[in-house]
Design a protein around this motif. Sequence first.
Motif, PDB file in Angstrom:
ATOM      1  N   PRO A   2     -67.338 -57.237 -25.851  1.00  0.00           N
ATOM      2  CA  PRO A   2     -67.704 -56.518 -24.411  1.00  0.00           C
ATOM      3  C   PRO A   2     -69.047 -56.726 -23.918  1.00  0.00           C
ATOM      4  O   PRO A   2     -69.822 -57.051 -24.707  1.00  0.00           O
ATOM      5  N   ARG A   3     -68.964 -56.786 -22.535  1.00  0.00           N
ATOM      6  CA  ARG A   3     -70.291 -57.154 -21.863  1.00  0.00           C
ATOM      7  C   ARG A   3     -70.803 -55.684 -21.388  1.00  0.00           C
ATOM      8  O   ARG A   3     -70.214 -54.683 -21.078  1.00  0.00           O
ATOM      9  N   GLU A   4     -72.162 -55.518 -21.481  1.00  0.00           N
ATOM     10  CA  GLU A   4     -72.779 -53.914 -21.002  1.00  0.00           C
ATOM     11  C   GLU A   4     -73.586 -54.302 -19.862  1.00  0.00           C
ATOM     12  O   GLU A   4     -74.223 -55.171 -19.635  1.00  0.00           O
ATOM     13  N   LEU A   5     -73.304 -53.214 -18.987  1.00  0.00           N
ATOM     14  CA  LEU A   5     -74.178 -53.274 -17.774  1.00  0.00           C
ATOM     15  C   LEU A   5     -74.806 -51.853 -17.508  1.00  0.00           C
ATOM     16  O   LEU A   5     -74.266 -50.880 -17.937  1.00  0.00           O
ATOM     17  N   ILE A   6     -75.894 -51.943 -16.986  1.00  0.00           N
ATOM     18  CA  ILE A   6     -76.602 -50.651 -16.429  1.00  0.00           C
ATOM     19  C   ILE A   6     -76.166 -51.023 -14.979  1.00  0.00           C
ATOM     20  O   ILE A   6     -76.134 -51.626 -14.328  1.00  0.00           O
ATOM     21  N   THR A   7     -75.582 -49.485 -14.674  1.00  0.00           N
ATOM     22  CA  THR A   7     -75.207 -49.317 -13.155  1.00  0.00           C
ATOM     23  C   THR A   7     -76.215 -48.404 -12.546  1.00  0.00           C
ATOM     24  O   THR A   7     -76.787 -47.547 -12.793  1.00  0.00           O
ATOM     25  N   PHE A   8     -76.323 -48.788 -11.129  1.00  0.00           N
ATOM     26  CA  PHE A   8     -76.948 -48.047 -10.376  1.00  0.00           C
ATOM     27  C   PHE A   8     -76.656 -48.219  -8.927  1.00  0.00           C
ATOM     28  O   PHE A   8     -75.814 -48.996  -8.684  1.00  0.00           O
ATOM     29  N   GLU A   9     -77.152 -47.104  -8.143  1.00  0.00           N
ATOM     30  CA  GLU A   9     -76.873 -47.183  -6.631  1.00  0.00           C
ATOM     31  C   GLU A   9     -77.991 -47.721  -5.802  1.00  0.00           C
ATOM     32  O   GLU A   9     -79.243 -47.128  -6.010  1.00  0.00           O
ATOM     33  N   VAL A  10     -77.532 -48.399  -4.643  1.00  0.00           N
ATOM     34  CA  VAL A  10     -78.456 -48.903  -3.562  1.00  0.00           C
ATOM     35  C   VAL A  10     -77.656 -48.722  -2.158  1.00  0.00           C
ATOM     36  O   VAL A  10     -76.639 -49.251  -2.275  1.00  0.00           O
ATOM     37  N   GLU A  11     -78.263 -47.948  -1.518  1.00  0.00           N
ATOM     38  CA  GLU A  11     -77.475 -47.605   0.021  1.00  0.00           C
ATOM     39  C   GLU A  11     -76.019 -47.298  -0.212  1.00  0.00           C
ATOM     40  O   GLU A  11     -75.063 -47.819   0.356  1.00  0.00           O
ATOM     41  N   GLY A  12     -75.968 -46.478  -1.334  1.00  0.00           N
ATOM     42  CA  GLY A  12     -74.428 -45.728  -1.601  1.00  0.00           C
ATOM     43  C   GLY A  12     -73.562 -46.879  -2.222  1.00  0.00           C
ATOM     44  O   GLY A  12     -72.095 -46.385  -2.523  1.00  0.00           O
ATOM     45  N   GLN A  13     -74.043 -48.165  -2.564  1.00  0.00           N
ATOM     46  CA  GLN A  13     -73.032 -48.977  -3.478  1.00  0.00           C
ATOM     47  C   GLN A  13     -73.437 -48.967  -4.838  1.00  0.00           C
ATOM     48  O   GLN A  13     -74.645 -48.942  -5.092  1.00  0.00           O
ATOM     49  N   LEU A  14     -72.501 -49.396  -5.628  1.00  0.00           N
ATOM     50  CA  LEU A  14     -72.422 -49.284  -7.213  1.00  0.00           C
ATOM     51  C   LEU A  14     -72.863 -50.677  -7.517  1.00  0.00           C
ATOM     52  O   LEU A  14     -71.936 -51.681  -7.356  1.00  0.00           O
ATOM     53  N   PHE A  15     -73.969 -50.972  -8.047  1.00  0.00           N
ATOM     54  CA  PHE A  15     -74.415 -52.448  -8.487  1.00  0.00           C
ATOM     55  C   PHE A  15     -74.605 -52.182 -10.208  1.00  0.00           C
ATOM     56  O   PHE A  15     -74.810 -51.355 -10.725  1.00  0.00           O
ATOM     57  N   GLY A  16     -74.502 -53.539 -10.912  1.00  0.00           N
ATOM     58  CA  GLY A  16     -74.698 -53.394 -12.171  1.00  0.00           C
ATOM     59  C   GLY A  16     -75.538 -54.739 -12.825  1.00  0.00           C
ATOM     60  O   GLY A  16     -75.727 -55.859 -11.953  1.00  0.00           O
ATOM     61  N   LEU A  17     -76.353 -54.734 -13.779  1.00  0.00           N
ATOM     62  CA  LEU A  17     -76.992 -55.810 -14.339  1.00  0.00           C
ATOM     63  C   LEU A  17     -76.739 -55.708 -15.638  1.00  0.00           C
ATOM     64  O   LEU A  17     -76.960 -54.660 -16.426  1.00  0.00           O
ATOM     65  N   ASP A  18     -76.806 -56.687 -16.419  1.00  0.00           N
ATOM     66  CA  ASP A  18     -76.668 -57.039 -17.891  1.00  0.00           C
ATOM     67  C   ASP A  18     -77.976 -56.022 -18.522  1.00  0.00           C
ATOM     68  O   ASP A  18     -78.994 -56.343 -18.234  1.00  0.00           O
ATOM     69  N   PRO A  53     -94.824 -57.201  -9.855  1.00  0.00           N
ATOM     70  CA  PRO A  53     -94.187 -57.209  -8.805  1.00  0.00           C
ATOM     71  C   PRO A  53     -92.932 -56.356  -8.681  1.00  0.00           C
ATOM     72  O   PRO A  53     -92.176 -56.269  -9.627  1.00  0.00           O
ATOM     73  N   VAL A  54     -93.013 -55.278  -7.595  1.00  0.00           N
ATOM     74  CA  VAL A  54     -91.797 -54.484  -7.212  1.00  0.00           C
ATOM     75  C   VAL A  54     -91.159 -54.865  -6.101  1.00  0.00           C
ATOM     76  O   VAL A  54     -91.819 -54.801  -4.821  1.00  0.00           O
ATOM     77  N   VAL A  55     -89.839 -55.329  -6.165  1.00  0.00           N
ATOM     78  CA  VAL A  55     -89.126 -55.561  -5.121  1.00  0.00           C
ATOM     79  C   VAL A  55     -88.281 -54.576  -4.586  1.00  0.00           C
ATOM     80  O   VAL A  55     -87.471 -53.618  -5.532  1.00  0.00           O
ATOM     81  N   ASP A  56     -88.034 -54.373  -3.446  1.00  0.00           N
ATOM     82  CA  ASP A  56     -87.152 -53.148  -2.643  1.00  0.00           C
ATOM     83  C   ASP A  56     -85.690 -53.947  -2.613  1.00  0.00           C
ATOM     84  O   ASP A  56     -85.547 -54.868  -1.881  1.00  0.00           O
ATOM     85  N   LEU A  57     -85.061 -53.526  -3.511  1.00  0.00           N
ATOM     86  CA  LEU A  57     -83.700 -54.250  -3.976  1.00  0.00           C
ATOM     87  C   LEU A  57     -82.812 -54.337  -2.513  1.00  0.00           C
ATOM     88  O   LEU A  57     -82.163 -55.095  -2.223  1.00  0.00           O
ATOM     89  N   ALA A  58     -82.967 -53.002  -1.805  1.00  0.00           N
ATOM     90  CA  ALA A  58     -82.021 -52.752  -0.531  1.00  0.00           C
ATOM     91  C   ALA A  58     -82.328 -53.783   0.318  1.00  0.00           C
ATOM     92  O   ALA A  58     -81.796 -54.656   0.937  1.00  0.00           O
ATOM     93  N   ALA A  59     -83.847 -54.073   0.536  1.00  0.00           N
ATOM     94  CA  ALA A  59     -84.466 -55.082   1.499  1.00  0.00           C
ATOM     95  C   ALA A  59     -83.985 -56.588   1.162  1.00  0.00           C
ATOM     96  O   ALA A  59     -83.717 -57.372   1.962  1.00  0.00           O
ATOM     97  N   ARG A  60     -84.257 -56.678  -0.269  1.00  0.00           N
ATOM     98  CA  ARG A  60     -83.789 -57.969  -0.802  1.00  0.00           C
ATOM     99  C   ARG A  60     -82.375 -58.357  -0.403  1.00  0.00           C
ATOM    100  O   ARG A  60     -82.107 -59.543  -0.122  1.00  0.00           O
TER     101      ARG A  60
END
Length: 146
Positions: A2-18, A53-60
């Motif tokens: 199985p693959r595992e993701l950390i999930t998080f929200e940006v602008e009310g949308q659900l995203f995941g990263l390994d 460096p810190v990226v604003d994911l919503a803006a990206r």
Amino acid sequence: MPRELITFEVEGQLFGLDVMAIREIRAWTPVTRLPGVPHYVAGVVNLRGTVLPVVDLAARLGWPATEATARHAIIVTQSGTQVRGLIVDSVSDIVAFPDDALQPPPAPSGDSVVAFLEGLVTHDDRMIMVLDLKTLNADEAVLEAA
């Protein structure tokens, strides 16, 4: 396996990263803004003596810039030698799923978000957009100056 993701929200949308790409999750820390960087680079923070460096994911992703507050978080990611923080609205959970559950993203249209997706997976009746960190970090040369 199985693959595992950390999930998080940006602008009310659900995203995941390994989870293997996540170094740590930090509480919001004000950033030091830098001149001459792309609009989605919020600035830099001190990460135990290292300039991060810190990226604003919503803006990206092409959405309006985040008005960061103490409720936001910074996810510190590593892709190869590139370490950077991503400002997210909130961190949700760790999710596991089989590799074959990952569906390809739709064909890119005018939506810039699709260009940054590795795929989509459904979990608890919610769609998780799995980000491709290499594509997200494709501007590595620009941020090395930060």
